[in-house]
Design a protein around this motif. Structure first.
Motif, PDB file in Angstrom:
ATOM      1  N   THR A  42       0.534  -1.216   0.088  1.00 40.70           N
ATOM      2  CA  THR A  42       0.135   0.268   0.153  1.00 40.70           C
ATOM      3  C   THR A  42       0.437   1.762  -0.485  1.00 40.70           C
ATOM      4  OG1 THR A  42      -0.146  -0.148   2.474  1.00 40.70           O
ATOM      5  CG2 THR A  42      -2.051  -0.651   1.070  1.00 40.70           C
ATOM      6  N   ASP A  43       0.331   2.582  -0.483  1.00 34.58           N
ATOM      7  CA  ASP A  43       1.116   3.935  -0.099  1.00 34.58           C
ATOM      8  C   ASP A  43       1.694   4.011   1.296  1.00 34.58           C
ATOM      9  OD1 ASP A  43       0.437   4.781  -2.966  1.00 34.58           O
ATOM     10  OD2 ASP A  43      -1.385   5.518  -2.086  1.00 34.58           O
ATOM     11  N   GLY A  44       2.641   4.494   0.800  1.00 31.12           N
ATOM     12  CA  GLY A  44       3.684   4.426   2.132  1.00 31.12           C
ATOM     13  C   GLY A  44       3.833   3.217   3.197  1.00 31.12           C
ATOM     14  N   ALA A  45       3.834   2.409   2.782  1.00 27.58           N
ATOM     15  CA  ALA A  45       4.069   1.031   3.501  1.00 27.58           C
ATOM     16  C   ALA A  45       5.235   0.605   3.247  1.00 27.58           C
ATOM     17  CB  ALA A  45       3.350  -0.175   3.155  1.00 27.58           C
ATOM     18  N   THR A  46       6.692   0.278   5.083  1.00 33.22           N
ATOM     19  CA  THR A  46       7.748   0.161   4.950  1.00 33.22           C
ATOM     20  C   THR A  46       7.508  -1.263   5.122  1.00 33.22           C
ATOM     21  OG1 THR A  46       8.026   2.254   6.051  1.00 33.22           O
ATOM     22  CG2 THR A  46      10.118  -0.188   6.096  1.00 33.22           C
ATOM     23  N   LEU A  64      16.988  -7.301  15.765  1.00 31.90           N
ATOM     24  CA  LEU A  64      17.632  -6.427  14.541  1.00 31.90           C
ATOM     25  C   LEU A  64      17.693  -4.860  15.061  1.00 31.90           C
ATOM     26  CD1 LEU A  64      14.017  -7.595  12.961  1.00 31.90           C
ATOM     27  CD2 LEU A  64      16.656  -7.979  11.827  1.00 31.90           C
ATOM     28  N   GLY A  65      16.884  -4.492  15.960  1.00 32.16           N
ATOM     29  CA  GLY A  65      17.648  -3.155  16.213  1.00 32.16           C
ATOM     30  C   GLY A  65      16.635  -2.031  15.633  1.00 32.16           C
ATOM     31  N   VAL A  66      15.911  -2.806  15.343  1.00 38.44           N
ATOM     32  CA  VAL A  66      14.811  -2.076  14.814  1.00 38.44           C
ATOM     33  C   VAL A  66      13.171  -2.277  15.639  1.00 38.44           C
ATOM     34  CG1 VAL A  66      13.134  -1.727  12.685  1.00 38.44           C
ATOM     35  CG2 VAL A  66      15.493  -2.421  12.447  1.00 38.44           C
ATOM     36  N   GLU A  67      12.437  -0.705  15.940  1.00 41.87           N
ATOM     37  CA  GLU A  67      11.771  -0.660  17.384  1.00 41.87           C
ATOM     38  C   GLU A  67      10.612  -0.003  16.322  1.00 41.87           C
ATOM     39  OE1 GLU A  67      13.225  -0.509  20.667  1.00 41.87           O
ATOM     40  OE2 GLU A  67      10.544  -1.345  21.126  1.00 41.87           O
ATOM     41  N   GLY A  68       9.150  -0.899  16.410  1.00 39.73           N
ATOM     42  CA  GLY A  68       7.896  -0.768  15.923  1.00 39.73           C
ATOM     43  C   GLY A  68       8.109   0.141  14.585  1.00 39.73           C
ATOM     44  N   GLU A  69       8.799  -0.029  13.135  1.00 41.48           N
ATOM     45  CA  GLU A  69       8.769   0.065  12.509  1.00 41.48           C
ATOM     46  C   GLU A  69       8.026  -0.212  10.940  1.00 41.48           C
ATOM     47  OE1 GLU A  69      13.211   1.013  10.054  1.00 41.48           O
ATOM     48  OE2 GLU A  69      12.874   1.985  11.956  1.00 41.48           O
ATOM     49  N   PHE A 118      10.883  -9.812  15.930  1.00 39.32           N
ATOM     50  CA  PHE A 118       9.988  -9.680  14.489  1.00 39.32           C
ATOM     51  C   PHE A 118       8.815  -8.778  15.583  1.00 39.32           C
ATOM     52  CE2 PHE A 118      11.298 -13.466  11.849  1.00 39.32           C
ATOM     53  CZ  PHE A 118      12.656 -13.116  11.823  1.00 39.32           C
ATOM     54  N   HIS A 119       8.709  -8.956  16.201  1.00 41.40           N
ATOM     55  CA  HIS A 119       7.426  -8.508  17.214  1.00 41.40           C
ATOM     56  C   HIS A 119       7.902  -7.016  17.822  1.00 41.40           C
ATOM     57  CE1 HIS A 119       5.258  -7.107  20.767  1.00 41.40           C
ATOM     58  NE2 HIS A 119       4.226  -7.270  20.174  1.00 41.40           N
ATOM     59  N   ARG A 127       5.496  -2.899  14.002  1.00 35.78           N
ATOM     60  CA  ARG A 127       4.623  -1.106  14.272  1.00 35.78           C
ATOM     61  C   ARG A 127       3.005  -2.293  14.850  1.00 35.78           C
ATOM     62  NH1 ARG A 127       0.029  -1.051  12.240  1.00 35.78           N
ATOM     63  NH2 ARG A 127      -0.123  -0.780   9.163  1.00 35.78           N
ATOM     64  N   PRO A 128       2.522  -1.263  15.628  1.00 39.54           N
ATOM     65  CA  PRO A 128       1.397  -1.895  16.260  1.00 39.54           C
ATOM     66  C   PRO A 128       0.650  -1.883  15.379  1.00 39.54           C
ATOM     67  CG  PRO A 128       1.999  -0.001  17.774  1.00 39.54           C
ATOM     68  CD  PRO A 128       2.752  -0.332  16.820  1.00 39.54           C
ATOM     69  N   GLY A 129       0.565  -3.144  15.220  1.00 41.12           N
ATOM     70  CA  GLY A 129      -0.899  -3.269  13.724  1.00 41.12           C
ATOM     71  C   GLY A 129      -0.236  -4.350  12.592  1.00 41.12           C
ATOM     72  N   GLY A 130       1.369  -4.182  13.146  1.00 40.26           N
ATOM     73  CA  GLY A 130       2.331  -5.140  11.730  1.00 40.26           C
ATOM     74  C   GLY A 130       1.901  -6.730  11.335  1.00 40.26           C
ATOM     75  N   ARG A 131       2.306  -7.052  10.409  1.00 36.87           N
ATOM     76  CA  ARG A 131       2.165  -8.069  10.197  1.00 36.87           C
ATOM     77  C   ARG A 131       3.280  -8.731  10.628  1.00 36.87           C
ATOM     78  NH1 ARG A 131      -3.715 -10.060   8.524  1.00 36.87           N
ATOM     79  NH2 ARG A 131      -4.428  -8.082   9.362  1.00 36.87           N
TER      80      ARG A 131
END
Ligand SMILES: C[S@@+](CC[C@H](N)C(=O)[O-])C[C@H]1O[C@@H](n2cnc3c(N)ncnc32)[C@H](O)[C@@H]1O
Length: 305
Positions: free
Chosen positions: A114-118, A179-184, A210-211, A215-219
Motif C-alpha cells: 500500500t502507499d507509504g508502507a514499509t 535487528l535494532g529496529v523499534e516499531g518501524e 520481529f515483534h 509497528r502496532p498492527g503490523g504483520r
C-alpha cells in the motif's frame, strides 16, 4: 544453530581440493553407518554426482542453502545445461516443492502493498519475495532487506537495481535476532531461517525480535516446516500422509538419502502448528491466519502485533 549458513562461504564453490576432502569424509561416515536410506553403492553414486554441479557442491560444503541458491531453485531458470541429478533437484525433489509456497508467499505480500508502507524481508537473501512484486502506481513505499550474509545482500542490491526499485530499497547486514529496529515495519516476511534453528527458546526470541521491529498492527508473514510422517513409509497411514507431498516413494528415498544421509542438512528442524502458535504468542504476536498448500502441507502463518 548454524546461524551463519552462508556467512563464511562463497556462493560459487571452486575449491576442488576441499570438495574432495569433504566428499572423502562423508564417504568414510557413510561406509561406517549402521543404516542408510538407500544401499551404500547407490548412496556413494549420489555423493559422486553431487560433486558434478555447483548447487551440489554448495550443499556439500554448507549443508544448507543461502539466498542465492534458494532463489536459483525457486526461479528454476538454470543458465546452462544441468546434470541429471541437478535436473532432479530442480524438478522432482521435496526441496523444489517449496517453490509453490514461495508463490503463495508472494500472493500474501501483494495484498499488503500500500502507499507509504514499509515492508521488510528477514532474512532477505536475494529478496525475490519483495522485489518480484508489482509496485506500479504505489507511492512512498520502502523495502528493507536484512541478512547476515554480505554476499546475499550484494545479490539483493543488484536484484533491486534490475527491478528498478533501488531508490525504494535499503539493506542492512544484521543478525535477525538483533535487528535494532523499534516499531518501524508494517510487514516482515521471513522465509527460510527458522528451519535452521533447533532450539525452541531461540525461535521464540527470533519472533520477539520481529515483534519489536513491527509497528502496532503490523504483520509477520512466516513459513515453517511441519514434521514429516515418520517411517515406515509403506504403512498405509504414513503413505497417505506422504501423498500430500505428491512425491513418488523412489524420489522421497533419494531426497532423504541426499539431505539426510549424505549432506546431513541443517535446515531440517521441524515445528508443529501448535508449537509455532505457542512461540508466536510468547513473543506477543496473535495468529490471524495459517494457510497450507491445497494439499495441506508447507504452511504460511500471518501474525499481528
Ligand atoms: C535459505 S536462505 C532464505 C533467503 C530468503 N528468505 C528466500 O526465501 O530466498 C537463508 C538466509 O538466511 C540468512 N541467515 C542465516 N542466519 C541469519 C541470521 N542469524 N540473521 C540474518 N540472516 C541470517 C542466510 O545468509 C541466508 O541468506
Amino acid at each position: 544453530m548454524n546461524s551463519t549458513i552462508s556467512h563464511h562461504t562463497t556462493t560459487k564453490v571452486d575449491d576442488d581440493r576441499r570438495t574432495k576432502e569433504i566428499a572423502a569424509e562423508i564417504e568414510q561416515r557413510l561406509r561406517q553407518a549402521d543404516r542408510l536410506v538407500l544401499p551404500l553403492d547407490e548412496t556413494l553414486e549420489l555423493l559422486a554426482q553431487l560433486q558434478e554441479f555447483e548447487l551440489g557442491r554448495f550443499l556439500l560444503h554448507n549443508r544448507g542453502l543461502n539466498g542465492y541458491w534458494t532463489s536459483y531453485i525457486f526461479r528454476n531458470e538454470p543458465t546452462g545445461p544441468t546434470t541429471p541429478l541437478e535436473h532432479w533437484l530442480l524438478n522432482n525433489s521435496l526441496l523444489c516443492q517449496a517453490r509453490e509456497r514461495y508463490h503463495r508467499f508472494k500472493e500474501e505480500i501483494a495484498a499488503r502493498i500500500t502507499d507509504g508502507a514499509t515492508l521488510a524481508s528477514v532474512p532477505c537473501g536475494v529478496m525475490d519475495d519483495l522485489l518480484q512484486q508489482d509496485y506500479e502506481g504505489v507511492t512512498g513505499f520502502r523495502l528493507v532487506g536484512i541478512d547476515l550474509d554480505e554476499e546475499s545482500i550484494g545479490y539483493a542490491r543488484k536484484n533491486a537495481a534490475e527491478r528498478g526499485l533501488a531508490e525504494h530499497t535499503a539493506f542492512q547486514v544484521r543478525d535477525a535476532w538483533n535487528l535494532g529496529v523499534e516499531g518501524e515495519f508494517d510487514l516482515i516476511v521471513s522465509n527460510g531461517l527458522n528451519m535452521y534453528e533447533s532450539d525452541p527458546q531461540r525461535l521464540t526470541d527470533l519472533y520477539r525480535s520481529f515483534h519489536q521491529a513491527l509497528r502496532p498492527g503490523g504483520r509477520l508473514l512466516l513459513s515453517f516446516l511441519t514434521p514429516p510422517p515418520p517411517p515406515p513409509w509403506e504403512a498405509p497411514e504414513q503413505a497417505a500422509a506422504w501423498q500430500k507431498y505428491q512425491i513418488a516413494e523412489a524420489d522421497l528415498r533419494r531426497e532423504l538419502s541426499i539431505m539426510g544421509d549424505i549432506i546431513q542438512a541443517t535446515y531440517l528442524n521441524f515445528s508443529s502448528e501448535e508449537e509455532v502458535r505457542g512461540q508466536l504468542a510468547a513473543a506477543g504476536l496473535s495468529v490471524a491466519d495459517i494457510r497450507y498448500s491445497p494439499q495441506g502441507v508447507l504452511p504460511i502463518v500471518t501474525a499481528v502485533k
